[in-house]
Scaffold this motif. Structure first.
Motif, mmCIF file in Angstrom:
data_model
loop_
_atom_site.group_PDB
_atom_site.id
_atom_site.type_symbol
_atom_site.label_atom_id
_atom_site.label_comp_id
_atom_site.label_asym_id
_atom_site.label_seq_id
_atom_site.Cartn_x
_atom_site.Cartn_y
_atom_site.Cartn_z
ATOM 1 N N SER A 149 0.825 -1.203 0.000
ATOM 2 C CA SER A 149 0.000 0.000 0.000
ATOM 3 C C SER A 149 0.863 1.258 0.000
ATOM 4 N N GLY A 150 2.064 1.182 0.586
ATOM 5 C CA GLY A 150 2.940 2.342 0.663
ATOM 6 C C GLY A 150 4.128 2.083 1.551
ATOM 7 N N ILE A 151 4.715 3.169 2.040
ATOM 8 C CA ILE A 151 5.906 3.132 2.883
ATOM 9 C C ILE A 151 5.560 3.701 4.248
ATOM 10 N N ARG A 152 6.071 3.094 5.318
ATOM 11 C CA ARG A 152 5.886 3.626 6.665
ATOM 12 C C ARG A 152 7.215 4.162 7.187
ATOM 13 N N ILE A 153 7.159 5.368 7.760
ATOM 14 C CA ILE A 153 8.294 5.918 8.488
ATOM 15 C C ILE A 153 7.996 5.695 9.962
ATOM 16 N N PHE A 154 8.959 5.121 10.680
ATOM 17 C CA PHE A 154 8.739 4.894 12.105
ATOM 18 C C PHE A 154 9.896 5.457 12.921
ATOM 19 N N VAL A 155 9.643 5.680 14.195
ATOM 20 C CA VAL A 155 10.621 6.251 15.113
ATOM 21 C C VAL A 155 10.809 5.305 16.282
ATOM 22 N N ALA A 156 12.049 5.092 16.688
ATOM 23 C CA ALA A 156 12.369 4.299 17.875
ATOM 24 C C ALA A 156 13.350 5.112 18.705
ATOM 25 N N GLY A 157 13.307 4.936 19.999
ATOM 26 C CA GLY A 157 14.184 5.754 20.820
ATOM 27 C C GLY A 157 14.824 4.975 21.937
ATOM 28 N N GLY A 158 15.760 5.672 22.590
ATOM 29 C CA GLY A 158 16.294 5.138 23.817
ATOM 30 C C GLY A 158 17.689 4.582 23.783
ATOM 31 N N ASP A 159 18.339 4.480 22.618
ATOM 32 C CA ASP A 159 19.701 3.942 22.657
ATOM 33 C C ASP A 159 20.715 5.066 22.883
ATOM 34 N N CYS A 160 21.986 4.746 22.847
ATOM 35 C CA CYS A 160 23.052 5.710 23.152
ATOM 36 C C CYS A 160 23.072 6.901 22.204
ATOM 37 N N MET A 165 1.936 7.381 -4.622
ATOM 38 C CA MET A 165 2.602 6.718 -3.509
ATOM 39 C C MET A 165 1.993 7.194 -2.197
ATOM 40 N N ASN A 166 1.793 6.280 -1.256
ATOM 41 C CA ASN A 166 1.332 6.636 0.085
ATOM 42 C C ASN A 166 2.479 6.478 1.073
ATOM 43 N N VAL A 167 2.654 7.506 1.905
ATOM 44 C CA VAL A 167 3.643 7.469 2.968
ATOM 45 C C VAL A 167 2.878 7.553 4.274
ATOM 46 N N TYR A 168 3.091 6.575 5.159
ATOM 47 C CA TYR A 168 2.363 6.491 6.415
ATOM 48 C C TYR A 168 3.284 6.790 7.591
ATOM 49 N N VAL A 169 2.761 7.544 8.547
ATOM 50 C CA VAL A 169 3.459 7.829 9.790
ATOM 51 C C VAL A 169 2.410 7.828 10.883
ATOM 52 N N ALA A 182 13.636 2.473 2.321
ATOM 53 C CA ALA A 182 12.475 3.161 1.779
ATOM 54 C C ALA A 182 12.103 4.289 2.716
ATOM 55 N N ALA A 183 11.374 5.294 2.208
ATOM 56 C CA ALA A 183 11.017 6.446 3.045
ATOM 57 C C ALA A 183 9.705 7.073 2.645
ATOM 58 N N GLY A 184 9.389 8.282 3.164
ATOM 59 C CA GLY A 184 8.183 8.945 2.769
ATOM 60 C C GLY A 184 8.070 10.351 3.255
ATOM 61 N N GLY A 185 7.148 11.156 2.656
ATOM 62 C CA GLY A 185 6.919 12.505 3.123
ATOM 63 C C GLY A 185 6.330 13.387 2.061
ATOM 64 N N GLY A 186 6.286 14.668 2.312
ATOM 65 C CA GLY A 186 5.710 15.649 1.412
ATOM 66 C C GLY A 186 6.488 15.721 0.112
ATOM 67 N N CYS A 187 5.784 15.836 -0.996
ATOM 68 C CA CYS A 187 6.441 15.872 -2.291
ATOM 69 C C CYS A 187 7.215 17.162 -2.478
ATOM 70 N N ALA A 188 8.366 17.061 -3.089
ATOM 71 C CA ALA A 188 9.181 18.247 -3.370
ATOM 72 C C ALA A 188 8.672 18.912 -4.627
ATOM 73 N N VAL A 196 4.294 -1.108 3.749
ATOM 74 C CA VAL A 196 3.007 -1.239 4.426
ATOM 75 C C VAL A 196 2.042 -1.968 3.500
ATOM 76 N N GLU A 197 1.440 -3.028 4.016
ATOM 77 C CA GLU A 197 0.382 -3.698 3.269
ATOM 78 C C GLU A 197 -0.968 -3.078 3.592
ATOM 79 N N THR A 198 -1.223 -2.863 4.897
ATOM 80 C CA THR A 198 -2.487 -2.297 5.350
ATOM 81 C C THR A 198 -2.212 -1.244 6.413
ATOM 82 N N PRO A 199 -2.627 -0.001 6.186
ATOM 83 C CA PRO A 199 -2.409 1.035 7.203
ATOM 84 C C PRO A 199 -3.311 0.816 8.412
ATOM 85 N N THR A 200 -2.940 1.433 9.536
ATOM 86 C CA THR A 200 -3.767 1.352 10.743
ATOM 87 C C THR A 200 -4.665 2.574 10.826
ATOM 88 N N GLU A 201 -5.616 2.544 11.735
ATOM 89 C CA GLU A 201 -6.525 3.672 11.900
ATOM 90 C C GLU A 201 -5.819 4.892 12.494
#
Length: 125
Positions: A35-46, A71-75, A119-125, A56-61
């Protein structure tokens, strides 16, 4: 049931350069049932917070979406707070090819190099 107050549209919070957009479209078109690309964030390392991208096959609500030239970019809404103002670019230097996130985590710290699928995603340039 979705919350009617939740804004599911990404506007200028995330941007994608033209070269990154072309590469992302190639990656999406090479896969089936994507369905598109998901950008995700993880935290907490050094190194502080990190991020990544995946298909992404199926986006969440709870996903916000940027629709960009087929193209769909999901965050998800929480990650979007950490990506405000990011610009995603694609760099090719010698044998090294990668998506680069510019202006990411300027207030929270972080690396700025994608360690996920390429892979990535965001506003079109």
């Amino acid at each position: 049931m979705q919350n009617e107050q939740f804004n599911h549209t990404i506007t200028d919070a995330v941007r994608i350069s033209q070269i990154a957009e072309m590469k992302l479209l190639q990656l999406i078109n090479a896969e089936s049932d994507i369905s598109g690309i998901r950008i995700f964030v993880a935290g907490g390392d050094c190194d502080g917070m990190t991020y990544g991208m995946t298909f992404v096959e199926t986006p969440t609500e709870f996903d916000c979406v940027l629709e960009c030239n087929g193209m769909n970019v999901y965050v998800d809404a929480v990650a979007l707070n950490y990506l405000e103002g990011v610009e995603i670019d694609y760099k090719h230097e010698g044998l090294n090819k990668s998506f680069v996130f510019n202006n990411v985590f300027s207030q929270t710290g972080g690396s700025g190099v994608c360690g996920a699928c390429g892979a990535a995603g965001g506003g079109c340039a």
